[in-house]
Design a protein around this motif. Structure first.
Motif, PDB file in Angstrom:
ATOM      1  N   ASN A  15     -24.268  41.070 -18.521  1.00 58.50           N
ATOM      2  CA  ASN A  15     -24.829  40.782 -19.840  1.00 58.50           C
ATOM      3  C   ASN A  15     -26.351  40.692 -19.792  1.00 58.50           C
ATOM      4  O   ASN A  15     -27.051  41.235 -20.651  1.00 58.50           O
ATOM      5  CB  ASN A  15     -24.256  39.468 -20.385  1.00 58.50           C
ATOM      6  CG  ASN A  15     -22.810  39.587 -20.816  1.00 58.50           C
ATOM      7  OD1 ASN A  15     -22.329  40.676 -21.123  1.00 58.50           O
ATOM      8  ND2 ASN A  15     -22.096  38.469 -20.836  1.00 58.50           N
ATOM      9  N   HIS A  16     -26.873  39.990 -18.795  1.00 62.69           N
ATOM     10  CA  HIS A  16     -28.321  39.812 -18.698  1.00 62.69           C
ATOM     11  C   HIS A  16     -29.018  41.126 -18.354  1.00 62.69           C
ATOM     12  O   HIS A  16     -30.089  41.422 -18.895  1.00 62.69           O
ATOM     13  CB  HIS A  16     -28.648  38.740 -17.652  1.00 62.69           C
ATOM     14  CG  HIS A  16     -28.406  37.345 -18.120  1.00 62.69           C
ATOM     15  ND1 HIS A  16     -29.412  36.489 -18.497  1.00 62.69           N
ATOM     16  CD2 HIS A  16     -27.250  36.647 -18.293  1.00 62.69           C
ATOM     17  CE1 HIS A  16     -28.903  35.327 -18.867  1.00 62.69           C
ATOM     18  NE2 HIS A  16     -27.588  35.398 -18.747  1.00 62.69           N
ATOM     19  N   VAL A  69     -35.686  39.225 -24.031  1.00 64.09           N
ATOM     20  CA  VAL A  69     -34.652  38.251 -24.405  1.00 64.09           C
ATOM     21  C   VAL A  69     -34.824  36.940 -23.652  1.00 64.09           C
ATOM     22  O   VAL A  69     -34.522  35.865 -24.167  1.00 64.09           O
ATOM     23  CB  VAL A  69     -33.248  38.848 -24.174  1.00 64.09           C
ATOM     24  CG1 VAL A  69     -32.178  37.766 -24.212  1.00 64.09           C
ATOM     25  CG2 VAL A  69     -32.955  39.903 -25.226  1.00 64.09           C
ATOM     26  N   GLY A  70     -35.311  36.972 -22.418  1.00 66.29           N
ATOM     27  CA  GLY A  70     -35.497  35.746 -21.657  1.00 66.29           C
ATOM     28  C   GLY A  70     -34.353  35.486 -20.703  1.00 66.29           C
ATOM     29  O   GLY A  70     -33.633  36.397 -20.292  1.00 66.29           O
ATOM     30  N   PHE A  71     -34.157  34.202 -20.375  1.00 65.11           N
ATOM     31  CA  PHE A  71     -33.218  33.849 -19.311  1.00 65.11           C
ATOM     32  C   PHE A  71     -31.832  33.485 -19.838  1.00 65.11           C
ATOM     33  O   PHE A  71     -30.984  33.040 -19.081  1.00 65.11           O
ATOM     34  CB  PHE A  71     -33.776  32.688 -18.476  1.00 65.11           C
ATOM     35  CG  PHE A  71     -34.153  31.469 -19.282  1.00 65.11           C
ATOM     36  CD1 PHE A  71     -33.204  30.520 -19.623  1.00 65.11           C
ATOM     37  CD2 PHE A  71     -35.469  31.275 -19.695  1.00 65.11           C
ATOM     38  CE1 PHE A  71     -33.540  29.399 -20.355  1.00 65.11           C
ATOM     39  CE2 PHE A  71     -35.819  30.148 -20.432  1.00 65.11           C
ATOM     40  CZ  PHE A  71     -34.852  29.206 -20.767  1.00 65.11           C
ATOM     41  N   ARG A  72     -31.570  33.651 -21.133  1.00 62.91           N
ATOM     42  CA  ARG A  72     -30.275  33.301 -21.712  1.00 62.91           C
ATOM     43  C   ARG A  72     -29.530  34.530 -22.225  1.00 62.91           C
ATOM     44  O   ARG A  72     -30.147  35.491 -22.688  1.00 62.91           O
ATOM     45  CB  ARG A  72     -30.450  32.341 -22.896  1.00 62.91           C
ATOM     46  CG  ARG A  72     -30.968  30.966 -22.562  1.00 62.91           C
ATOM     47  CD  ARG A  72     -31.072  30.122 -23.826  1.00 62.91           C
ATOM     48  NE  ARG A  72     -31.656  28.827 -23.596  1.00 62.91           N
ATOM     49  CZ  ARG A  72     -30.974  27.734 -23.257  1.00 62.91           C
ATOM     50  NH1 ARG A  72     -29.662  27.800 -23.115  1.00 62.91           N
ATOM     51  NH2 ARG A  72     -31.590  26.581 -23.066  1.00 62.91           N
ATOM     52  N   THR A  77     -25.163  31.694 -21.134  1.00 64.82           N
ATOM     53  CA  THR A  77     -25.398  31.632 -19.696  1.00 64.82           C
ATOM     54  C   THR A  77     -26.899  31.632 -19.448  1.00 64.82           C
ATOM     55  O   THR A  77     -27.682  32.190 -20.226  1.00 64.82           O
ATOM     56  CB  THR A  77     -24.760  32.823 -18.962  1.00 64.82           C
ATOM     57  OG1 THR A  77     -25.103  34.042 -19.626  1.00 64.82           O
ATOM     58  CG2 THR A  77     -23.253  32.688 -18.908  1.00 64.82           C
ATOM     59  N   ILE A  78     -27.283  30.987 -18.348  1.00 64.56           N
ATOM     60  CA  ILE A  78     -28.677  30.954 -17.913  1.00 64.56           C
ATOM     61  C   ILE A  78     -28.748  31.498 -16.494  1.00 64.56           C
ATOM     62  O   ILE A  78     -27.955  31.094 -15.629  1.00 64.56           O
ATOM     63  CB  ILE A  78     -29.248  29.526 -17.967  1.00 64.56           C
ATOM     64  CG1 ILE A  78     -29.411  29.070 -19.427  1.00 64.56           C
ATOM     65  CG2 ILE A  78     -30.583  29.439 -17.233  1.00 64.56           C
ATOM     66  CD1 ILE A  78     -29.943  27.654 -19.573  1.00 64.56           C
ATOM     67  N   ILE A  79     -29.654  32.425 -16.268  1.00 61.93           N
ATOM     68  CA  ILE A  79     -29.927  32.922 -14.922  1.00 61.93           C
ATOM     69  C   ILE A  79     -31.344  32.499 -14.562  1.00 61.93           C
ATOM     70  O   ILE A  79     -32.308  32.881 -15.225  1.00 61.93           O
ATOM     71  CB  ILE A  79     -29.754  34.448 -14.841  1.00 61.93           C
ATOM     72  CG1 ILE A  79     -28.279  34.808 -15.061  1.00 61.93           C
ATOM     73  CG2 ILE A  79     -30.240  34.972 -13.497  1.00 61.93           C
ATOM     74  CD1 ILE A  79     -27.973  36.285 -14.976  1.00 61.93           C
ATOM     75  N   LYS A  80     -31.442  31.686 -13.530  1.00 60.44           N
ATOM     76  CA  LYS A  80     -32.703  31.028 -13.181  1.00 60.44           C
ATOM     77  C   LYS A  80     -33.253  31.627 -11.891  1.00 60.44           C
ATOM     78  O   LYS A  80     -32.647  31.491 -10.822  1.00 60.44           O
ATOM     79  CB  LYS A  80     -32.454  29.528 -13.016  1.00 60.44           C
ATOM     80  CG  LYS A  80     -33.686  28.657 -12.956  1.00 60.44           C
ATOM     81  CD  LYS A  80     -33.271  27.193 -13.048  1.00 60.44           C
ATOM     82  CE  LYS A  80     -34.479  26.288 -13.155  1.00 60.44           C
ATOM     83  NZ  LYS A  80     -34.075  24.870 -13.357  1.00 60.44           N
ATOM     84  N   GLY A  81     -34.380  32.300 -12.006  1.00 65.33           N
ATOM     85  CA  GLY A  81     -35.004  32.933 -10.856  1.00 65.33           C
ATOM     86  C   GLY A  81     -36.012  32.034 -10.166  1.00 65.33           C
ATOM     87  O   GLY A  81     -36.293  30.917 -10.620  1.00 65.33           O
ATOM     88  N   PRO A  82     -36.597  32.490  -9.062  1.00 67.02           N
ATOM     89  CA  PRO A  82     -37.556  31.685  -8.297  1.00 67.02           C
ATOM     90  C   PRO A  82     -38.750  31.258  -9.142  1.00 67.02           C
ATOM     91  O   PRO A  82     -39.319  32.056  -9.892  1.00 67.02           O
ATOM     92  CB  PRO A  82     -37.992  32.636  -7.176  1.00 67.02           C
ATOM     93  CG  PRO A  82     -36.896  33.644  -7.072  1.00 67.02           C
ATOM     94  CD  PRO A  82     -36.365  33.804  -8.458  1.00 67.02           C
ATOM     95  N   THR A 129     -26.973  31.017 -11.377  1.00 66.54           N
ATOM     96  CA  THR A 129     -26.281  31.340 -12.622  1.00 66.54           C
ATOM     97  C   THR A 129     -25.480  30.136 -13.101  1.00 66.54           C
ATOM     98  O   THR A 129     -24.802  29.479 -12.309  1.00 66.54           O
ATOM     99  CB  THR A 129     -25.328  32.535 -12.407  1.00 66.54           C
ATOM    100  OG1 THR A 129     -26.040  33.593 -11.772  1.00 66.54           O
ATOM    101  CG2 THR A 129     -24.754  33.018 -13.725  1.00 66.54           C
ATOM    102  N   SER A 130     -25.564  29.853 -14.396  1.00 66.62           N
ATOM    103  CA  SER A 130     -24.793  28.744 -14.966  1.00 66.62           C
ATOM    104  C   SER A 130     -24.314  29.111 -16.362  1.00 66.62           C
ATOM    105  O   SER A 130     -24.924  29.933 -17.053  1.00 66.62           O
ATOM    106  CB  SER A 130     -25.632  27.460 -15.017  1.00 66.62           C
ATOM    107  OG  SER A 130     -26.823  27.665 -15.755  1.00 66.62           O
ATOM    108  N   LEU A 131     -23.210  28.505 -16.749  1.00 67.19           N
ATOM    109  CA  LEU A 131     -22.641  28.655 -18.090  1.00 67.19           C
ATOM    110  C   LEU A 131     -22.815  27.338 -18.823  1.00 67.19           C
ATOM    111  O   LEU A 131     -22.514  26.270 -18.277  1.00 67.19           O
ATOM    112  CB  LEU A 131     -21.153  29.010 -17.986  1.00 67.19           C
ATOM    113  CG  LEU A 131     -20.309  28.888 -19.264  1.00 67.19           C
ATOM    114  CD1 LEU A 131     -20.784  29.865 -20.331  1.00 67.19           C
ATOM    115  CD2 LEU A 131     -18.829  29.104 -18.948  1.00 67.19           C
ATOM    116  N   HIS A 132     -23.295  27.413 -20.072  1.00 66.08           N
ATOM    117  CA  HIS A 132     -23.519  26.220 -20.887  1.00 66.08           C
ATOM    118  C   HIS A 132     -22.672  26.336 -22.159  1.00 66.08           C
ATOM    119  O   HIS A 132     -22.980  27.145 -23.039  1.00 66.08           O
ATOM    120  CB  HIS A 132     -25.000  26.089 -21.257  1.00 66.08           C
ATOM    121  CG  HIS A 132     -25.893  25.912 -20.072  1.00 66.08           C
ATOM    122  ND1 HIS A 132     -26.702  24.816 -19.894  1.00 66.08           N
ATOM    123  CD2 HIS A 132     -26.090  26.699 -18.981  1.00 66.08           C
ATOM    124  CE1 HIS A 132     -27.361  24.933 -18.752  1.00 66.08           C
ATOM    125  NE2 HIS A 132     -27.007  26.070 -18.187  1.00 66.08           N
TER     126      HIS A 132
END
Length: 420
Positions: free
Chosen positions: A198-199, A206-209, A248-253, A350-353
């Motif tokens: 999806n990302h 779009v950003g990190f969501r 979902t959020i994908i959080k990079g360095p 990666t996390s689901l909210h």
């Protein structure tokens, strides 16, 4: 316009209730008309049923028996251990399996996760198995009833049966709780792969969501119905609660998504002082480890009692990081002050909210026009979460939707105790 579920409100039933038995008998009777089936009986004893369903006879077993003979079928409100095919199962565990709509699909993932969260699965059938024609009829019955079967409305009973009593206490006393081992490694792999697809397909700005997940596939539908999460959400928000947002959020360095503190009431502009009951709550799934280098969520213990938004400039000083392993879920009251630590590790987390709200609130994401095919492959609980049970926004030329108003009253929507 909103979607009208194919299964109407008055068709909904609880597993093994009198209404469930009557509909099972009606459905099977219509399909066996003109057949000549051998005599055969299938029975299930359901232990630890909710008190409002349990038989009035002291220590009498609870369950049901289906009897086939010729073109006749009867559904009896008691188990029979002498039946041709017999099983003993826990009531709450049985509900989880009884609400999986197969619809010709093996739904192996849903069955796998149901077994994982019940910690027990279901007992094996004893005796002899039915002939193919009866087995096929039972398969048709399963899907027909899965689309009509609701969760046990006794939230306290359900929570205790699922082993969540300590989590209820955490939420009441601290405003947050952690559910370790809430989903399998296999489900985490599936969610992670789908989230990254999806990302990766999203425009660069779009950003990190990635949002509106209930329109993006079955994995997200199964996640929003997680029985531990839904039970705890109904404890906080009352029956009939809605999906507020799913992303979902994908959080990079180096990414610092939430450098300060906030409560989740900000988006809905809840005035202060906040009510003394919960309006919105969030469940965060650790699809990857929430270690300190990975940038976990942080919470401010005791902040729910302040009944206010975090002050401007509030920092992470004094907060508690929610460190948890992959496969865990953190769940918190919407009034809890929280934020997140920046990620210092290489790679991506990666996390689901999934956020939920009370049935009278306006969610951030709209699902009341969700496609019918999504509702058809899920139990009634999904239609409830999408706002299709309540009367809000459904008035017509003849006034309010009194059928939905009556159903909400009958089911005790908004309450956490059983309706009188």
């Amino acid at each position: 316009m909103f979607t009208e579920p194919a299964v109407t409100l008055d068709e909904r039933v609880e597993l093994a209730s009198a209404e469930w038995l009557a509909e099972s008998e009606r459905f099977l009777g219509a399909r066996t008309r003109g057949l000549s089936l051998p005599a055969f009986s299938i029975s299930e004893r359901l232990d630890n049923p909710p008190p409002h369903l349990a038989t009035s006879e002291r220590d009498a077993p609870f369950g049901y028996t289906l009897r086939f003979a010729g073109d006749q079928v009867t559904a009896e409100p008691r188990p029979d251990e002498t039946a041709d095919c017999y099983r003993v199962a826990d009531y709450t565990a049985s509900v989880l399996y009884a609400t999986i709509v197969y619809d010709g699909d093996a739904r192996e993932g849903a069955v796998r996760e149901a077994g994982h969260v019940t910690r027990m699965g279901l007992g094996d059938w004893q005796g002899r198995m039915p002939i193919e024609s009866i087995s096929n009829l039972c398969g048709e019955l399963h899907d027909h009833m899965a689309a009509r079967t609701v969760n046990n409305p006794d939230i306290r009973h359900r929570a205790e049966a699922l082993g969540l009593a300590d989590n209820l206490r955490d939420l009441d006393e601290r405003g947050y709780t952690i559910l370790p081992g809430a989903f399998t490694e296999e489900f985490a792999d599936e969610l992670r792969a789908e989230a990254h697809r999806n990302h990766d397909a999203a425009p660069p700005d779009v950003g990190f969501r990635a949002t509106m997940l209930l329109r993006r596939g079955r994995l997200w539908e199964e996640a929003v119905l997680h029985p531990w999460v839904l039970t705890l959400m109904e404890h906080l928000l009352g029956r009939g609660c809605l999906v507020y947002q799913s992303d979902t959020i994908i959080k990079g360095p180096g990414l610092d998504t939430h450098p300060g503190l906030h409560s989740d009431y900000g988006a809905s502009r809840i005035p202060e002082p906040f009510p003394d009951y919960c309006l919105e709550a969030t469940a965060v799934w650790a699809i990857d480890d929430f270690s300190l280098p990975n940038g976990p969520t942080v919470v401010m213990p005791g902040s729910v009692a302040k009944r206010s938004q975090a002050p401007k400039g509030a920092t992470r000083d004094g907060t508690k990081p929610l460190v948890m392993e992959r496969g865990s879920i953190a769940l918190w009251h919407g009034g809890l002050w929280h934020g997140a630590m920046p990620r210092s590790a290489p790679g991506k987390r990666t996390s689901l909210h999934n956020a939920y709200c009370r049935q009278f609130m306006r969610p951030l994401e709209r699902y009341d026009d969700i496609p019918q095919e999504i509702l058809d492959r899920n139990p009634p609980a999904l239609a409830t979460l999408c706002g299709l049970d309540d009367a809000f926004g459904k008035s017509g030329d003849h006034g309010a939707d009194f059928e939905r108003l009556g159903y909400a009253a009958k089911m005790g929507y908004g309450a956490t105790t059983l309706p009188a």
